[in-house]
Design a protein around this motif. Structure first.
Motif, PDB file in Angstrom:
ATOM      1  N   LEU A   1     -16.537  15.767  26.871  1.00  0.00           N
ATOM      2  CA  LEU A   1     -17.037  14.461  26.448  1.00  0.00           C
ATOM      3  C   LEU A   1     -16.360  14.013  25.157  1.00  0.00           C
ATOM      4  O   LEU A   1     -15.997  12.834  25.013  1.00  0.00           O
ATOM      5  N   LEU A   2     -16.176  14.918  24.202  1.00  0.00           N
ATOM      6  CA  LEU A   2     -15.496  14.554  22.967  1.00  0.00           C
ATOM      7  C   LEU A   2     -14.093  14.040  23.245  1.00  0.00           C
ATOM      8  O   LEU A   2     -13.650  13.032  22.675  1.00  0.00           O
ATOM      9  N   THR A   3     -13.372  14.721  24.120  1.00  0.00           N
ATOM     10  CA  THR A   3     -12.002  14.317  24.437  1.00  0.00           C
ATOM     11  C   THR A   3     -11.977  12.987  25.161  1.00  0.00           C
ATOM     12  O   THR A   3     -11.113  12.130  24.890  1.00  0.00           O
ATOM     13  N   LEU A   4     -12.903  12.791  26.080  1.00  0.00           N
ATOM     14  CA  LEU A   4     -12.951  11.531  26.820  1.00  0.00           C
ATOM     15  C   LEU A   4     -13.114  10.354  25.871  1.00  0.00           C
ATOM     16  O   LEU A   4     -12.410   9.343  25.987  1.00  0.00           O
ATOM     17  N   VAL A   5     -14.034  10.461  24.931  1.00  0.00           N
ATOM     18  CA  VAL A   5     -14.293   9.350  24.011  1.00  0.00           C
ATOM     19  C   VAL A   5     -13.133   9.167  23.043  1.00  0.00           C
ATOM     20  O   VAL A   5     -12.634   8.054  22.850  1.00  0.00           O
ATOM     21  N   ALA A   6     -12.679  10.265  22.407  1.00  0.00           N
ATOM     22  CA  ALA A   6     -11.692  10.148  21.337  1.00  0.00           C
ATOM     23  C   ALA A   6     -10.279   9.921  21.848  1.00  0.00           C
ATOM     24  O   ALA A   6      -9.503   9.189  21.222  1.00  0.00           O
ATOM     25  N   ARG A   7      -9.917  10.550  22.955  1.00  0.00           N
ATOM     26  CA  ARG A   7      -8.553  10.406  23.475  1.00  0.00           C
ATOM     27  C   ARG A   7      -8.462   9.448  24.657  1.00  0.00           C
ATOM     28  O   ARG A   7      -7.440   8.804  24.840  1.00  0.00           O
ATOM     29  N   GLY A   8      -9.533   9.366  25.436  1.00  0.00           N
ATOM     30  CA  GLY A   8      -9.462   8.561  26.653  1.00  0.00           C
ATOM     31  C   GLY A   8     -10.010   7.159  26.535  1.00  0.00           C
ATOM     32  O   GLY A   8      -9.666   6.290  27.347  1.00  0.00           O
ATOM     33  N   GLN A   9     -10.873   6.903  25.533  1.00  0.00           N
ATOM     34  CA  GLN A   9     -11.530   5.598  25.453  1.00  0.00           C
ATOM     35  C   GLN A   9     -11.278   4.882  24.133  1.00  0.00           C
ATOM     36  O   GLN A   9     -11.855   3.820  23.897  1.00  0.00           O
ATOM     37  N   GLY A  10     -10.417   5.417  23.286  1.00  0.00           N
ATOM     38  CA  GLY A  10     -10.143   4.775  22.011  1.00  0.00           C
ATOM     39  C   GLY A  10     -11.328   4.757  21.073  1.00  0.00           C
ATOM     40  O   GLY A  10     -11.416   3.911  20.186  1.00  0.00           O
ATOM     41  N   GLY A  11     -12.256   5.678  21.251  1.00  0.00           N
ATOM     42  CA  GLY A  11     -13.460   5.717  20.438  1.00  0.00           C
ATOM     43  C   GLY A  11     -13.397   6.785  19.369  1.00  0.00           C
ATOM     44  O   GLY A  11     -12.393   7.479  19.194  1.00  0.00           O
ATOM     45  N   ASP A  12     -14.488   6.907  18.649  1.00  0.00           N
ATOM     46  CA  ASP A  12     -14.627   7.917  17.603  1.00  0.00           C
ATOM     47  C   ASP A  12     -15.759   8.851  18.001  1.00  0.00           C
ATOM     48  O   ASP A  12     -16.896   8.403  18.205  1.00  0.00           O
ATOM     49  N   ALA A  13     -15.449  10.123  18.116  1.00  0.00           N
ATOM     50  CA  ALA A  13     -16.441  11.125  18.488  1.00  0.00           C
ATOM     51  C   ALA A  13     -16.519  12.169  17.388  1.00  0.00           C
ATOM     52  O   ALA A  13     -15.521  12.464  16.719  1.00  0.00           O
ATOM     53  N   ALA A  14     -17.695  12.719  17.185  1.00  0.00           N
ATOM     54  CA  ALA A  14     -17.882  13.777  16.193  1.00  0.00           C
ATOM     55  C   ALA A  14     -18.823  14.823  16.762  1.00  0.00           C
ATOM     56  O   ALA A  14     -19.707  14.515  17.569  1.00  0.00           O
ATOM     57  N   TYR A  15     -18.616  16.070  16.312  1.00  0.00           N
ATOM     58  CA  TYR A  15     -19.494  17.163  16.704  1.00  0.00           C
ATOM     59  C   TYR A  15     -20.146  17.731  15.456  1.00  0.00           C
ATOM     60  O   TYR A  15     -19.460  18.179  14.525  1.00  0.00           O
ATOM     61  N   LEU A  16     -21.480  17.702  15.420  1.00  0.00           N
ATOM     62  CA  LEU A  16     -22.256  18.321  14.348  1.00  0.00           C
ATOM     63  C   LEU A  16     -22.748  19.676  14.828  1.00  0.00           C
ATOM     64  O   LEU A  16     -23.589  19.761  15.724  1.00  0.00           O
ATOM     65  N   SER A  17     -22.239  20.727  14.223  1.00  0.00           N
ATOM     66  CA  SER A  17     -22.713  22.084  14.503  1.00  0.00           C
ATOM     67  C   SER A  17     -23.695  22.470  13.415  1.00  0.00           C
ATOM     68  O   SER A  17     -23.368  22.414  12.224  1.00  0.00           O
ATOM     69  N   LEU A  18     -24.914  22.861  13.797  1.00  0.00           N
ATOM     70  CA  LEU A  18     -25.910  23.215  12.791  1.00  0.00           C
ATOM     71  C   LEU A  18     -25.478  24.423  11.980  1.00  0.00           C
ATOM     72  O   LEU A  18     -25.837  24.554  10.814  1.00  0.00           O
ATOM     73  N   SER A  19     -24.710  25.332  12.578  1.00  0.00           N
ATOM     74  CA  SER A  19     -24.274  26.546  11.875  1.00  0.00           C
ATOM     75  C   SER A  19     -22.776  26.725  12.072  1.00  0.00           C
ATOM     76  O   SER A  19     -22.140  26.014  12.847  1.00  0.00           O
ATOM     77  N   ARG A  20     -22.241  27.734  11.393  1.00  0.00           N
ATOM     78  CA  ARG A  20     -20.822  28.066  11.503  1.00  0.00           C
ATOM     79  C   ARG A  20     -20.579  29.314  12.355  1.00  0.00           C
ATOM     80  O   ARG A  20     -19.451  29.805  12.412  1.00  0.00           O
ATOM     81  N   GLY A  21     -21.627  29.848  12.984  1.00  0.00           N
ATOM     82  CA  GLY A  21     -21.448  30.921  13.959  1.00  0.00           C
ATOM     83  C   GLY A  21     -21.276  32.306  13.369  1.00  0.00           C
ATOM     84  O   GLY A  21     -20.650  33.175  13.989  1.00  0.00           O
ATOM     85  N   GLU A  22     -21.881  32.556  12.196  1.00  0.00           N
ATOM     86  CA  GLU A  22     -21.700  33.858  11.543  1.00  0.00           C
ATOM     87  C   GLU A  22     -22.319  35.006  12.317  1.00  0.00           C
ATOM     88  O   GLU A  22     -21.951  36.172  12.106  1.00  0.00           O
ATOM     89  N   GLY A  23     -23.263  34.730  13.214  1.00  0.00           N
ATOM     90  CA  GLY A  23     -23.973  35.805  13.901  1.00  0.00           C
ATOM     91  C   GLY A  23     -23.295  36.311  15.153  1.00  0.00           C
ATOM     92  O   GLY A  23     -23.822  37.211  15.812  1.00  0.00           O
ATOM     93  N   GLY A  24     -22.129  35.788  15.497  1.00  0.00           N
ATOM     94  CA  GLY A  24     -21.454  36.189  16.724  1.00  0.00           C
ATOM     95  C   GLY A  24     -20.594  37.421  16.543  1.00  0.00           C
ATOM     96  O   GLY A  24     -20.637  38.111  15.528  1.00  0.00           O
ATOM     97  N   GLN A  25     -19.793  37.695  17.571  1.00  0.00           N
ATOM     98  CA  GLN A  25     -18.820  38.770  17.521  1.00  0.00           C
ATOM     99  C   GLN A  25     -17.422  38.174  17.388  1.00  0.00           C
ATOM    100  O   GLN A  25     -17.228  36.975  17.499  1.00  0.00           O
ATOM    101  N   ASN A  26     -16.443  39.021  17.173  1.00  0.00           N
ATOM    102  CA  ASN A  26     -15.083  38.582  16.902  1.00  0.00           C
ATOM    103  C   ASN A  26     -14.126  39.361  17.790  1.00  0.00           C
ATOM    104  O   ASN A  26     -13.952  40.554  17.615  1.00  0.00           O
ATOM    105  N   LEU A  27     -13.495  38.658  18.724  1.00  0.00           N
ATOM    106  CA  LEU A  27     -12.606  39.318  19.686  1.00  0.00           C
ATOM    107  C   LEU A  27     -11.180  39.455  19.192  1.00  0.00           C
ATOM    108  O   LEU A  27     -10.367  40.102  19.855  1.00  0.00           O
ATOM    109  N   ILE A  28     -10.829  38.850  18.041  1.00  0.00           N
ATOM    110  CA  ILE A  28      -9.429  38.879  17.620  1.00  0.00           C
ATOM    111  C   ILE A  28      -9.220  39.512  16.250  1.00  0.00           C
ATOM    112  O   ILE A  28      -8.078  39.662  15.824  1.00  0.00           O
TER     113      ILE A  28
END
Length: 892
Positions: free
Chosen positions: A77-104
């Motif tokens: 959806l973000l890509t459709l709006v920002a790249r496909g429709q000439g719109g402005d899209a934003a994603y608000l993430s409540l956190s930065r994901g510190e509680g996950g694991q790291n595969l790299i």
């Protein structure tokens, strides 16, 4: 941005005008993914950038998406709006994901959050959207909405979400998750709840008056949707994603999958298939209704709709007319755009810039009152103006750049900066000026030729370089992310030291930037570029890195945890002191120790080489009679010399740095813990270890005296496995090590011949791949206990794993971090004996956390207990139990 220069009509106060000027900064392109990538070689962006800019200058579509973590976003959806429709899209993430694991890599906690934040930025550079953050710290998985809201206060999350709404000013709000248990993760449920309440409160001009004090006007969202990215239920709207963009040659679907593949530490790499594809949304509330014809049903997407927020009718109509002219001019320019006609866009874009300049002047000069809509309209218009300015320079073939030869600077240092303007046609640029600006008080001393602090020049040729000398303040702090300047406040980042501009952005502004004032086709154009370090690498070419401040000395510890087992000291602490100065330095290192440790004597050091380092070993004998506990220590380096050079230093500032992200500083205090006391290690000669994902345990256990050997692909394929007393498989190792999968038959043969194999938590690929000697199935959703203090019940108290060499009791379950464990066995063959039972409060009991089976002459262990978190955290009880597992021998 410059403050308004025109006097207001109707008695608008000076403070109001300053507020307007400040709010222009909130819409600076630094917050937008479409801004120039400062770490890429300088360019105009070419035809593709110009086409996209004209799309954005001819419509008014703005969408804000809300979810809990990095990688939760609906990239389609973000890509459709920002790249496909000439719109402005934003994603608000409540956190930065510190509680996950790291595969790299090895980062967990704050370091992982920095990596995942940068991965989100990398994704947004591809899909064209903007990235925003609330201040929540990801404390780990939970299925409980109640626990989440205890640790993430609801009013704080809503305030941050409304701040994002008022800053970004969307017409459409989208929630990825529902506020129900169907969302699974308790943090997902919280994100759904916050999105719903923020939409409702966005309609209330009196909600959260503290945001008014930040100069953020009330902004009502028009419609509220939920994606079908994760949520079950009937779709009300299908979104086509398969059409090919003529400039990139990719479909929206392919671009979205490329964006999603930037979440590399979360194992999100995806193919980019050809063919048609569709996204889906469900309308929830607001305009449009339950059977909308498209995402924007009921939303006015004409550019003139920007003026709708103005309460003064005369001003609203005047601004709407001007915006309509901008839209029509951009549409006409887009129709004739082609590779051979870029230059024909110069005059229309110059008219657009002039129109937008005029709108800004009208808004600044018009008398009004707080809440009259001018702040919001001014910010939206200025955002379009920045897009038009960049587009005009692109159409004219003009590029600018600013760089320096230094990547790091220390307080008080001077550095040379080069500002460059390139007019590729030789006849478009009519005049130019450039000045340097710093958010951190850096001072421009000279610009040659010209007046100090500002270089003015009129172009007489097409390639102009100018050099500046800049001084870093003597008290400049190290460059760190704004949300790490202060310690965590529970499970929230403390933003009290952050500026209003920084809040909700991924990171703060760069230390130094260059502002170019260019005159093109009769209009003034202002372009801003970050000053970066540029160097030539003979192997790969141009390399660019962010410029940053570092202290005169950095203090890094070889380990942040020492483990002292019974009868053995913790050993020596390795300390590395690094100088960032260009002259020799000397000083001493000292350790602050808790009682009853005697403080070690200070150790002197000398660093003779410029920007060199010194390695120091400090002995830490372990006092007698201590029980199993964690003991905190601190280390600092004291720099000897004159008053200017003196100081105490107790941090290192390493980079989280991977090829797909922009490097970011991880401030690391020079502190460590000693875990020890009543820890008994079994008598072992050789232990093999297959490293898992983000697996820091081997080095810690090796330092503790465990005779551990890492088994690489060659060893797994050819080594005499029978020579090992035990072999340990790290967390998710079957997922990250193809060599382990190939060698699995050899490992099972090792068990059958009398060996001990301990397999830490694995995911579904393992349980479905016949990799265990006897069936173990991991249920979906997997068994997990997220309350680190949850009660644990021993099912067979007489089993040797609870007695030898350490007697396991209730105290051994105290002090665990983040969770008890995850990916527990759900069902298993009768040959496995379950040994532990545990449950989250109010949840179902799990018995698959520790399963042991006799296989042939040996033993096979599967454990979902989170040893990969507990051992690096120094949890004494986890060490005692893990040592007992290593000491298991065949037979009952």
């Amino acid at each position: 941005m410059h403050p308004p220069t025109r006097p207001p009509k109707g008695g608008a106060s000076f403070a109001a005008l300053v507020l307007l000027a400040g709010l222009l900064a909130l819409a600076r392109p630094s917050a937008n993914a479409r801004s120039v990538d400062s770490l890429a070689p300088a360019s105009t962006g070419g035809l593709a950038a110009l086409d996209e800019a004209l799309d954005h200058l001819s419509s008014h579509r703005r969408l804000l998406m809300i979810a809990a973590h990095p990688d939760d976003e609906d990239t389609l959806l973000l890509t459709l709006v920002a790249r496909g429709q000439g719109g402005d899209a934003a994603y608000l993430s409540l956190s930065r994901g510190e509680g996950g694991q790291n595969l790299i890599g090895s980062q967990l906690g704050v370091g992982l959050g920095l990596l995942r934040s940068r991965e989100l930025e990398a994704a947004r550079r591809i899909d064209g959207a903007t990235q925003l953050f609330a201040r929540a710290y990801d404390f780990g998985f939970t299925r409980s909405l109640e626990e989440t809201l205890q640790r993430w206060p609801e009013d704080v999350l809503i305030e941050d979400t409304l701040r994002a709404i008022r800053r970004f000013r969307p017409q459409v709000l989208v929630s990825v998750f529902p506020a129900t248990p169907a969302a699974g993760h308790g943090q997902h449920q919280a994100a759904g709840l916050v999105a719903e309440k923020a939409f409702q409160l966005s309609q209330d001009p009196d909600a959260f008056p503290e945001l008014d004090a930040e100069g953020l006007e009330h902004w009502p969202v028009r419609s509220f949707w939920r994606t079908r990215f994760f949520n079950p239920g009937p779709d009300t709207l299908r979104l086509p994603l398969g059409h090919i963009d003529p400039f990139s040659g990719k479909s929206v679907f392919q671009t979205a999958l490329e964006s999603r593949s930037q979440h590399r530490c979360q194992d999100m790499g995806l193919l980019q298939p050809l063919g048609d594809a569709q996204g889906a949304l469900a309308w929830v509330a607001g305009v449009g209704g339950p059977e909308p014809k498209d995402l924007w049903d009921g939303v006015d997407t004409d550019l003139s709709a920007i003026a709708d927020s103005l309460k003064d009718g005369d001003l609203r109509r005047a601004i709407a007319v001007d915006l309509e002219q901008v839209e029509q001019t951009a549409l006409a320019a887009a129709r004739q755009l082609g590779a051979g006609t870029m230059g024909q866009s110069v005059e229309p874009l110059a008219r657009i810039v002039a129109l937008l300049d005029g709108i800004v002047a009208k808004l600044e000069a018009w008398g009004g009152a707080a809440g009259d809509g001018r702040v919001s309209v001014l910010a939206l218009v200025d955002e379009k103006r920045q897009i038009a300015r960049e587009a005009l320079a692109t159409a004219a073939g003009i590029a600018v750049d600013a760089f320096t030869g230094a990547e790091t600077v220390v307080p008080g240092q001077r550095l040379a900066v080069t500002a460059q303007v390139w007019d590729s046609t030789g006849d478009r640029l009519e005049g130019a000026a450039v000045e340097l600006a710093s958010a951190e008080g850096w001072r421009t001393l000279s610009a040659a030729p010209g007046e100090p602090g500002r270089q003015r020049f009129f172009v007489s040729d097409v390639d102009v370089d100018r050099r500046f000398e800049v001084e870093v303040p003597a008290d400049a702090p190290p460059t760190v992310p704004y949300f790490l300047r202060r310690p965590l406040d529970g499970d929230l980042f403390d933003w009290s030291d952050a500026t209003e501009e920084e809040r909700i952005l991924p990171f703060g502004p760069p230390p130094l930037s260059a502002t170019f004032q260019l005159r093109i086709a009769g209009v003034q154009v202002e372009l801003e570029r970050e000053v970066v370090h540029r160097r030539r690498d003979q192997a790969i070419g141009e390399v660019r890195r962010p410029l940053r401040v570092v202290p005169r000395l950095e203090v890094a510890l070889e380990r942040d945890l020492l483990v002292a087992t019974r009868g053995r000291d913790a050993g020596d602490l390795g300390v590395r002191v690094t100088s960032n100065l260009d002259a020799p330095v000397r000083g001493h290192v000292r350790v602050t120790a808790p009682a009853p440790w005697p403080a070690p004597e200070p150790v002197p050091f000398t660093i003779s080489e410029p920007r060199g380092s010194a390695a120091i070993d400090i002995s830490l004998p372990f006092p007698e009679g201590l029980g199993a506990a964690r003991h905190p220590f601190g280390v600092e380096a004291v720099l000897d010399g004159g008053a200017r050079a003196q100081g105490r230093y107790d941090h290192a500032y390493p980079l989280v740095d991977y090829p797909h992200i922009r490097p970011v500083v991880l401030p690391t205090p020079a502190t460590f813990e000693v875990t020890g006391g009543d820890l008994r290690m079994p008598s072992l000669e050789r232990v093999g270890w297959v490293r898992g994902a983000s697996d820091r345990s081997p080095e810690i256990l090796l330092d503790a005296g465990l005779p551990l050997e890492l088994l690489d692909a060659d060893a797994l394929a050819t080594a005499d496995l029978g020579a090992y007393d035990a072999i340990v498989v790290g967390p998710r190792a079957y997922e990250v090590s193809p060599a382990l999968v190939r060698a699995n038959r050899r490992l099972l043969g090792y068990v059958e011949e009398g060996g001990l194999l301990i397999v830490q938590y694995q995911q579904y690929q393992w349980s479905g791949g016949d990799l265990a000697p006897l069936p173990i199935e991991i249920h979906r959703p997997h068994g997990r206990v997220t309350d680190e203090g949850a009660d644990v019940r021993i099912l067979d108290p007489q089993h040797p794993v609870f007695h030898d060499p350490n007697r396991i009791g209730d105290a051994d379950w105290h002090g665990w971090v983040q969770e008890r464990g995850l990916y527990f066995g759900g069902t298993w063959d009768d040959a496995y004996q379950p040994l532990l039972a545990m449950a989250d409060p109010g949840g179902d009991e799990h018995r698959g956390a520790l399963l042991i089976a006799d296989v042939g002459k040996g033993r096979y262990v599967y454990t979902g207990l989170a040893f990969f978190r507990q051992l690096p955290a120094g949890v004494p009880g986890a060490y005692r139990l893990f040592f007992n597992l290593l000491g298991l021998r065949p037979g009952p």
